[in-house]
Design an enzyme around this catalytic site. Structure first.
Site, PDB file in Angstrom:
ATOM      1  CG  ASP A  74      42.465  38.895  41.820  1.00  0.00           C
ATOM      2  OD1 ASP A  74      42.734  37.789  42.318  1.00  0.00           O
ATOM      3  OD2 ASP A  74      42.857  39.982  42.297  1.00  0.00           O
ATOM      4  CB  SER A 123      40.218  39.822  44.371  1.00  0.00           C
ATOM      5  OG  SER A 123      41.529  40.329  44.502  1.00  0.00           O
ATOM      6  CE1 TYR A 166      49.100  38.242  46.854  1.00  0.00           C
ATOM      7  CE2 TYR A 166      50.639  38.883  45.125  1.00  0.00           C
ATOM      8  CZ  TYR A 166      49.465  38.273  45.523  1.00  0.00           C
ATOM      9  OH  TYR A 166      48.649  37.695  44.575  1.00  0.00           O
ATOM     10  CD  GLN A 209      41.526  45.975  38.368  1.00  0.00           C
ATOM     11  OE1 GLN A 209      40.509  46.401  37.825  1.00  0.00           O
ATOM     12  NE2 GLN A 209      42.278  46.737  39.140  1.00  0.00           N
ATOM     13  NE  ARG A 247      46.001  40.152  44.023  1.00  0.00           N
ATOM     14  CZ  ARG A 247      45.794  40.066  45.320  1.00  0.00           C
ATOM     15  NH1 ARG A 247      46.456  40.849  46.137  1.00  0.00           N
ATOM     16  NH2 ARG A 247      44.912  39.216  45.799  1.00  0.00           N
TER      17      ARG A 247
END
Length: 383
Positions: free
Chosen positions: A130, A133, A230, A127, A122
């Site tokens: 990902d 996500s 996390y 991004q 991350r």
């Protein structure tokens, strides 16, 4: 450079790893794109769309994989299905490596280099890659839609000549990507929303969406986040205090949505049977962690369970797949963004930089061995 798009072998997986748009972009990179017939049908993408984008549609996965330099999938393919791919071919998918050592070993022995998209670091440059996500965002949205479909009442407050209908009370447990989208969606539907999370940074995010934050905010809470963003595993003492606060709150809710997952661990139990029993008849619980054991006691994978007190526990599997067309579109873009970094644009051939941080973070098997430090056999790690 041949890129193969396989059809998922499980009937419960409707997503596909390439869209017509990304096929066109792969062709632009100089690739020959081979697509197994029917790969995109469940996501609303017909064979003709792939052909129109410059891809070649073949009869089945075996034909698609033959001679492949890169194989793209959604779920981890088994080693047998990759026969015919070039030695050292790159296999890129959501690999679900935790607890599947035998499957990883078989892939290593098949001579392919496998990449787990869910292990993408991350960081800013990753991004767009990902997948956690992009898929969790849709799961959070769909959780609210599923809850509203099961809930026998309206979500927003309604003032009518016949009387006032109170707004539904929605409680979201876990304010990661899925949880935040669930909060936003429930708010758009007019519900009164509250949420909880063990990560301190989540409080501001929850409140920025107009929801009330519920948590025991002690010293342990302030340290409850890893460097990667996390949630950490909390102590038994903290869990007991949080459970007492949450139990009192849940009893007043109409809808509870749970989203808590910790990588490599079973899903934490957040809602006990006693908490469920305290809810009103007609209340809904949606467990987005049911595939990892579930956050809600009594959740059954793939089923909607009606409890003795009339509450319903919704345990749908593969929730992003319930929005297959959108999920595939986003997942395909995640894959393309990663594959693009593995291609030498000058020669239009594969040019994997094995020391790249994205490659090192996601590479599971290479040259006949499991190479990721988290999944190496114990004897190999010791050596």
């Amino acid at each position: 450079m041949r890129i193969s798009v396989i059809k998922e072998s499980s009937a419960s997986e409707p997503r596909v790893s390439a869209s017509a748009e990304t096929v066109k972009r792969y062709v632009g990179l100089g690739a020959e794109v081979i697509v197994a017939s029917g790969a995109g049908v469940a996501s609303g993408i017909g064979d003709g769309e792939y052909e129109g984008a410059g891809g070649t549609v073949v009869a089945d996965n075996a034909a698609a994989v033959a001679g492949a330099d890169v194989v793209l999938g959604v779920r981890r393919p088994d080693a047998a299905s990759l026969k015919g791919a070039k030695l050292g071919a790159l296999v890129i998918a959501i690999m679900d490596p935790y607890g599947h050592e035998a499957e990883l070993d078989a892939l290593a022995k098949a001579g392919v280099s496998t990449f787990a998209m869910e292990l993408m670091p991350r960081i800013t440059r990753a991004q767009v890659m990902d997948v956690l996500s992009s898929q969790a965002n849709l799961a959070g949205y769909r959780a609210v839609v599923d809850a509203s479909a099961e809930f026998g009442r309206a979500f927003p407050m309604m003032m009518t000549a016949a009387g006032t209908v109170p707004a539904a009370r929605v409680f979201v447990m876990g304010a990661g990507v899925a949880g935040l989208q669930a909060i936003a969606t429930a708010r758009r539907l007019g519900a009164v929303v509250s949420a909880t999370d063990v990560r301190p940074a989540a409080k501001e995010q929850v409140e920025s969406l107009g929801a009330k934050f519920i948590a025991v905010e002690d010293e342990e809470f302030k340290q409850a986040e890893t460097a990667g963003g996390y949630a950490k595993q909390m102590s038994a003492e903290y869990q007991a205090k949080q459970a007492a606060l949450v139990a009192a709150h849940i009893a007043k809710q109409d809808v509870v949505i749970t989203t808590a997952l910790i990588p490599g661990r079973p899903a934490p139990k957040l809602v006990s049977g006693e908490m469920v029993a305290a809810m009103k008849a007609g209340s809904i619980l949606v467990d987005l962690a049911v595939e990892r054991g579930g956050n809600v006691e009594g959740a059954v994978p793939g089923e909607v369970v009606t409890t003795a007190n009339g509450a319903k526990i919704v345990g749908y599997l593969n929730v992003p797949g319930r929005l297959a067309a959108t999920a595939s579109q986003l997942y395909a873009k995640n894959l393309y963004a990663f594959v693009e970094t593995l291609v030498d644009k000058g020669t239009k051939t594969l040019g994997v930089k094995w020391d790249d941080e994205l490659v090192k973070a996601t590479l599971l098997t290479k040259d006949g061995a499991v190479v990721h430090p988290n999944f190496k056999p114990a004897e190999a790690s010791a050596a």
